[in-house]
Design a protein around this motif. Sequence first.
Motif, PDB file in Angstrom:
ATOM      1  N   THR A 675      32.437  99.282   4.069  1.00 55.86           N
ATOM      2  CA  THR A 675      33.881  99.371   3.884  1.00 55.86           C
ATOM      3  C   THR A 675      34.349 100.789   4.170  1.00 55.86           C
ATOM      4  OG1 THR A 675      33.678  99.910   1.524  1.00 55.86           O
ATOM      5  CG2 THR A 675      33.947  97.574   2.101  1.00 55.86           C
ATOM      6  N   VAL A 676      35.624 100.911   4.511  1.00 58.85           N
ATOM      7  CA  VAL A 676      36.334 102.184   4.550  1.00 58.85           C
ATOM      8  C   VAL A 676      37.428 102.076   3.498  1.00 58.85           C
ATOM      9  CG1 VAL A 676      37.744 103.763   5.917  1.00 58.85           C
ATOM     10  CG2 VAL A 676      35.853 102.528   6.996  1.00 58.85           C
ATOM     11  N   GLU A 677      37.481 103.080   2.600  1.00 55.67           N
ATOM     12  CA  GLU A 677      38.405 103.006   1.471  1.00 55.67           C
ATOM     13  C   GLU A 677      39.323 104.225   1.438  1.00 55.67           C
ATOM     14  OE1 GLU A 677      35.815 102.670  -1.846  1.00 55.67           O
ATOM     15  OE2 GLU A 677      34.780 100.924  -1.020  1.00 55.67           O
ATOM     16  N   ARG A 678      40.518 104.033   0.860  1.00 49.57           N
ATOM     17  CA  ARG A 678      41.493 105.106   0.705  1.00 49.57           C
ATOM     18  C   ARG A 678      41.765 105.313  -0.780  1.00 49.57           C
ATOM     19  NH1 ARG A 678      45.317 103.262   3.774  1.00 49.57           N
ATOM     20  NH2 ARG A 678      46.507 102.227   2.140  1.00 49.57           N
ATOM     21  N   GLN A 679      41.860 106.558  -1.189  1.00 45.03           N
ATOM     22  CA  GLN A 679      42.126 106.858  -2.591  1.00 45.03           C
ATOM     23  C   GLN A 679      43.626 106.741  -2.879  1.00 45.03           C
ATOM     24  OE1 GLN A 679      41.221 110.837  -4.045  1.00 45.03           O
ATOM     25  NE2 GLN A 679      40.378 109.948  -5.919  1.00 45.03           N
ATOM     26  N   LEU A 680      43.934 106.056  -3.979  1.00 42.19           N
ATOM     27  CA  LEU A 680      45.313 105.863  -4.402  1.00 42.19           C
ATOM     28  C   LEU A 680      45.744 107.016  -5.319  1.00 42.19           C
ATOM     29  CD1 LEU A 680      45.057 102.050  -5.166  1.00 42.19           C
ATOM     30  CD2 LEU A 680      45.933 103.127  -3.090  1.00 42.19           C
ATOM     31  N   PRO A 681      47.047 107.168  -5.569  1.00 42.61           N
ATOM     32  CA  PRO A 681      47.521 108.250  -6.444  1.00 42.61           C
ATOM     33  C   PRO A 681      46.928 108.232  -7.845  1.00 42.61           C
ATOM     34  CG  PRO A 681      49.349 107.366  -5.183  1.00 42.61           C
ATOM     35  CD  PRO A 681      48.171 106.480  -4.907  1.00 42.61           C
TER      36      PRO A 681
END
Length: 739
Positions: A675-681
């Motif tokens: 997976t490629v993931e993005r960090q949320l606020p």
Amino acid sequence: MHSMSVTTMIGIILAVACLLLNHAVAAPTTFRPRQVSDELMVGVGIADITGPIGEITMMGYAELNQKANGVHLRLKARAFIFSTSSNPARRVVFVSAETGSPSHRVRKLAVRYLQNKLSPTEAALYSVDNVMISSTHTHSGPGGYNDDFMYQVPNFGVTPGAREAIAQGIADAIFAAHQDFTPGIATVTSGPLDNASINRSPQSYANNPAQERARYSDNVDKTMVLLSIKDKSGTRLRGVVNWFAVHPVSMNASNSLVSGDNKGYASYMWELEERSNMNLGFVAAFAQTNAGDVSPNLQGPRCIDTGEPCDGGKNSCGGKLDKCVARGPGYEEGGDQLSTEIIGQRQFQKAKDLVKQPPSATTKMLQPSSNAVVDYRHTWIEMSKITITNTTTGASVKVCAPAMGYAFSAGTTDNPATGISWQGENDPNGRPFWNFVRNLLKTPSQELVDCHKPKPILLATGEMGTPYWWQPQKLPVQMFLITRKLAIIGFPGEITTMSGRRLRDAVKAQMVADGTVDGDAEVVIAGLSNLYSSYVTTFEEYQVQRYEGGSTTFGPNTLNGHIQSFTTLAHSFATGSMPPPSPAFPSTTEPSDNKDVNFLTGVVLDTAPLGKRFGDVLVQPSTGPFKVGTDTVKAEFVCAHPRNGASTSDTLSASGTVDIPNGRLPGGASSTYMTVERQLPDGKWTVVLDDAGWDTKYRWARIGVAESRCTIEWRVGSTVPVSPGRIAFDISAGIRLSR
């Protein structure tokens, strides 16, 4: 299906054969009367069908060295259901599946899985009779699911879980279409695509009658046919089915990553674009048609050592036939991946243009009415019992029992074999040693030899029944009628350009004469549907005995046998009942299931290297910065064998730190290898990409006897936009992009 080298093929067959030595008429169908209809009912659905990977030979090239040891683009099934509002129970289901070839046993299993998802009343709506599954023919998908022994040989039998994975995905796609089933507007249009295909056997095509060739401007079908489906208001595009003749062999035989090839790329790009515009349920199928002699490798065949043109014949490249290879556009700049993108993008762009163009003379509205219905026909034909009568002379000829010729073992210019055989080989006395080897398996009968002339027989498959039939004896013939404007032929094999033209013309002439379709109706061949029986050439192309002719299973009259069967089937739409069995139409019961063999070695031992643990990172990503669209993030780690499983949305989110949007992975699969993931606020992570995207690659490699190393790659922002951030690698998740 492209051939492996004859030495490899014969060696495997002999080995398997040694191990093995030691070791009614169909019921009449009742059709409902046609009723007045006022709306077309349509459902669309999509699901993942990627099967087991990890030392699984891919289906298509039949190269033992081409193992599915990773994923570039997960494989999909795309389903479309049609009926009329006045008779919703009489429906047809077309499925385009990103597999190398079709399988009747997969189709049966898929229907059973589907029925298990439905109530008894709903389950009765679907059967093998009204479900057509057409393979795109990607050569970069795991094999091990085929029905007949010859096609199982490169995979050492049937791979556990392979059929089940494909069938479950197909059932899921049809179920999604079933749930989406609502009134819609459908149109068929067409137009030329000039820069995506060439004929790889022009010598064979040129042997067709000059008068017939003069009717066409090209030696391949460049017409793209597009069925577009919109909602009832005509504002939202719900889905498309595209038929364009080209082989998905842009990815060559050295590729070890699962991919839908050029057609899969076209589907992916269109669906990605629609999702970015919040049209989340859109489904784009780039299906197969008469591409038997059609290649996407536009540079044509050249000797890879000298650059000289070649054709795969005996004298190509000074006799070094394995050096005669065709390459795709952009190969020098970006290899087969760029070639795939170019050919896929051209299909995608042309299809979009067809959707956007204003209505014209080529646009047909699929409008139900009292004499414009949705209907289907399906039966089984015993090919070698077909008798064909020459309408001019009155003479009768028979279609042959199966056999494969020497040119089959030569391969094509898309993937040549070792040079022991060559394309155009039709001398029955020129191969005494290999005739001796052939005879160790089965000496063909004189009847079979005479029937297949001028093809010299390498494998007498129609007389080889151990452990079960090596090639099918019975074939499913199936047709769909969707109002008076569209008929779909479910063709159980690969059919060449001119063969497809003859079949389409004959079926359309029959249906127009019967009054079941209009004169401007589109008759489409859905190639590689329901079961695989290799190739079909014209009688004239067969005489040349290039790869396609050597692989024409039922002899020189194969095409005429199919034309006779399908025109008879087409006529039954007018009569309202199936024709009775006859020498011209020897309908029969479906073949019984065989007891599959499996010689594939299981994962006996799966260990980490000494001093290492599963998950230890061996190579961290570089620090960057990374340029969007060009740079690649890459990491390596100690991993397990991929046949021992992958991550699921449940395991990824078990810690509570990873969010799976809507509880599903982005690519729609139930599992993923990366997976490629993005960090949320709020500090949590959300999955934005997995191995179903073109931007990612997962590679597995065996180290020693029982150890594994995995590499994951992300080409930053190649097709999916990305925001700036810091990149890190987390073995529990994959590549992470923080704010």
